[in-house]
Design an enzyme around this catalytic site. Structure first.
Site, short mmCIF file in Angstrom:
data_model
loop_
_atom_site.label_atom_id
_atom_site.label_comp_id
_atom_site.label_asym_id
_atom_site.label_seq_id
_atom_site.Cartn_x
_atom_site.Cartn_y
_atom_site.Cartn_z
N CYS A 164 0.83 -1.20 0.00
CA CYS A 164 0.00 0.00 0.00
C CYS A 164 0.87 1.26 0.00
O CYS A 164 1.55 1.53 -0.98
CB CYS A 164 -0.98 -0.06 1.17
SG CYS A 164 -2.40 1.02 0.94
N HIS A 170 -3.46 -5.75 0.98
CA HIS A 170 -2.80 -5.95 2.29
C HIS A 170 -2.76 -7.43 2.69
O HIS A 170 -3.65 -7.89 3.42
CB HIS A 170 -3.58 -5.19 3.37
CG HIS A 170 -3.41 -3.71 3.31
ND1 HIS A 170 -2.44 -3.04 4.01
CD2 HIS A 170 -4.10 -2.77 2.63
CE1 HIS A 170 -2.53 -1.74 3.77
NE2 HIS A 170 -3.52 -1.55 2.93
N GLU A 211 -1.04 -8.74 4.93
CA GLU A 211 -0.90 -8.87 6.39
C GLU A 211 -2.25 -8.79 7.11
O GLU A 211 -2.33 -9.08 8.30
CB GLU A 211 0.06 -7.78 6.92
CG GLU A 211 -0.53 -6.39 7.12
CD GLU A 211 -0.69 -5.58 5.83
OE1 GLU A 211 -0.58 -6.17 4.74
OE2 GLU A 211 -0.95 -4.36 5.92
#
Lengths: 222, 76
Positions: free
Chosen positions: A87, A195, A197
């Protein structure tokens, strides 16, 4: 594997990526302040987290890319150290010149925050080895400036060289050719808007993101 | 010495913000607006001795992203 997370003023996914890295590698990452000038010794992966470094002033990632630590990151990346930018981290990587192109305001002008389907375009990279070629995975996005731009010649080259890691399976932000993640020529730097994560365990709705980190651990090694 | 740096998107690069402004102008009833492009203005106050090469360097290294943007320098 010892890892490092670069923390900029305005990073807000630094702890998320730290949790993901610790969960997969079994070691807490070193949190490295943007004002530092050197990376810790023996680091096998540098992660640039999502967020809004310097409040996105001037352009997303522009000022973060000129911070002192980025000189060390660029130098290490040029020597082959794996670097993952997620990002805002992706925006920093393009602004730092480690990846081609630029991230512009989303085509629809809206902040897009939802799960999206991605196609794995190249499963033969250090970052994508746990995915199957052409597989569709689900990873969340949350961004305002995720509209990837590069000139036609650059896009052709990226595609020809297998440097498009992920593509959006549907329309998300107006990105050129639906590109969601790109690699550098050496294949050791990946920038992506989604994302991973935020999708590492069942409580997140799935672990499609976890496989990226597991693949890295496997290919980069301990 | 005061400088005004105009940073604009290159022709052909989609400008969603310009498009939104265009739509709003249409909504207000202003006819005949063919296109709108949004850019930014950066004002610098620099030493009189600053040479053109340094100014150009500042623009290329930070103020504009030359992948997508052009810049123009005006001396006030």
């Amino acid at each position: 594997m010892k890892t490092a997370v670069i923390v900029f003023p305005g990073s807000n996914c630094d702890r998320d990526i730290a949790v993901a890295l610790e969960s997969v590698t079994g070691r807490k990452p070193e949190m490295v302040w943007h004002g530092d000038s050197a990376l810790p010794d023996g680091v096998g992966l540098v992660a640039l987290p999502g967020g809004f470094s310097y409040g996105d002033y001037l352009r997303s990632g522009a000022i973060g890319a000129r911070s002192p630590i980025m000189r060390a990151v660029v130098e290490a990346a040029d020597k082959g150290l794996p670097v993952l930018g997620i990002c805002n981290g992706f925006q920093v990587l393009t602004e730092a010149g480690l990846l081609p192109g630029a991230l512009m305001r989303n085509e629809g002008l809206n902040f897009v925050c939802r799960d999206v389907a991605l196609t794995v375009e190249n499963a033969q990279t250090a970052f994508t080895s746990r995915y199957a070629q052409g597989e569709t995975i689900t990873i969340p996005v949350a961004h305002h400036d995720g509209n990837y731009f590069a000139d036609a010649e650059t896009l052709d080259r990226l595609e020809a060289e297998g440097r498009v890691a992920f593509r959006y399976a549907g329309a998300v932000n107006g990105s050129a050719r639906g590109i969601a993640g790109v690699l550098n020529a050496g294949g050791n730097v990946l920038g992506m808007m989604p994302h991973p994560e935020r999708r590492i365990e069942a409580a997140h709705g799935g672990d499609d993101g976890r496989r990226l980190f597991e693949g890295l651990l496997e290919t980069v090694g301990a | 010495m005061k400088l005004r740096i105009f940073v604009t998107l290159k022709p052909g690069v989609l400008d969603p913000q310009g498009k939104a402004i265009h739509k709003a102008l249409d909504g207000l009833g202003f006819a005949g607006v063919n296109d709108v492009r949004q850019g930014k203005l950066i004002e610098l106050d620099v030493a009189d001795s600053t040479d053109d090469a340094s100014i150009d360097d500042m623009c290329r290294k930070l103020l504009a992203n030359t992948v997508i943007e052009n810049y123009r320098v005006e001396r006030a």
